[in-house]
Design an enzyme around this catalytic site. Sequence first.
Site, short mmCIF file in Angstrom:
data_model
loop_
_atom_site.label_atom_id
_atom_site.label_comp_id
_atom_site.label_asym_id
_atom_site.label_seq_id
_atom_site.Cartn_x
_atom_site.Cartn_y
_atom_site.Cartn_z
N ASP A 112 0.83 -1.20 0.00
CA ASP A 112 0.00 0.00 0.00
C ASP A 112 0.87 1.26 0.00
O ASP A 112 0.65 2.19 -0.78
CB ASP A 112 -0.89 0.04 1.25
CG ASP A 112 -1.90 -1.09 1.31
OD1 ASP A 112 -3.05 -0.87 0.91
OD2 ASP A 112 -1.54 -2.19 1.75
N THR A 180 -6.87 -4.78 0.10
CA THR A 180 -5.69 -5.07 0.93
C THR A 180 -5.90 -6.33 1.76
O THR A 180 -4.96 -7.12 1.94
CB THR A 180 -5.39 -3.88 1.86
OG1 THR A 180 -5.08 -2.73 1.06
CG2 THR A 180 -4.20 -4.19 2.77
#
Length: 362
Positions: A112, A180
Amino acid sequence: MAPMGIRLSPLGVAVFCLLGLGVLYHLYSGLLAGRLAGRLALFVLGAGAGHDVPPDTLPEGPVDLRELLAVSVLAAVRGGEEVKRVRESNVLNEKAKGKTREGAEEKMTSGDVLSNRKMFYLLKNSFPSVQINTEEHVDAPDKERIFWDRSIPEDIKEKIQSKEVPAESVTVWIDPLDATHEYTEDLRQYVTTMVCVAVNGEPVIGVIHKPFSAYTAWAMVDGGSNVKARSSYSERTPRIIVSRSHAGKVEQVARQTFGNKTVIIPAGGAGYKVLALLDVPDKKQEKADVYIHVTYIKKWDICAGNAVLKALGGHMTTLTGKEISYTGSDGNEGGLLASINVDHQALVNKLPDLEKASHKQT
């Protein structure tokens, strides 16, 4: 007898130089009056040869949406490279960054962070005057010196015409790693990187990139796209794609609304779910007729998909059929209904129970 030469006095030389400088000044001023001057300056500085150009040399003024589409595609791909590299290294540095409204733990990884850094600075360095909203925080010490070489892919050149809009009307939404949670579980098919460009709050450019299959879908409203819509909507047995974490909450109401033969497809990632409505050449991509989300969702998760669907004649609205504005707060409160090649309003009219469910969940 020696030939006679022309001899200029010092005053004459000075006058001649002044006249020459005056001509050059007027020519230079004329060039600077338009974008041609900015492009010429970029060429002289090295952009014409494909070199990186610092942001302070970029031309100011209106933003060309075709150029912004090109750099958005590049940003999504560059971010995807980081996402893939980190996942394949198996060193995610996973940590919690908070909880969702439903109480689920939100995760963050090196994928990320590094993807966000690449995407944010590529866009910011290329268009410094444009507002950029991104899911992850960007620390000043981590500034990435990454620039766009000003090249535009051939498929974008062929399908998209240049269109300028005021820089202050543009907002860019970045999702550096969608899904995620699935990323940490190594469910790679759900993972995407996304960029969306909104003009006066309306989504006009969408880019959805799948890092692990190297597939990128892009579209521009009233422009063109490299992806097509599916046309297999089944009214009797619709396939409805929903969030993995909320599948049970949607399934009962969806079956009551669309019938017992409704197929519910739990999946991760908003980008993946939008691609399920399209004709995507990826064997791991599931196919669906409708995408429904009944809880609060962040705008960087949905803006790119909204733009792509809108460009192809589809719709993404709240559960009550209201258009979603990509200005102001970073969240959408009203749930989500996305469809294409079907009467969207007719679907909205079938969803009163889901509307109530959305308000309860938020």
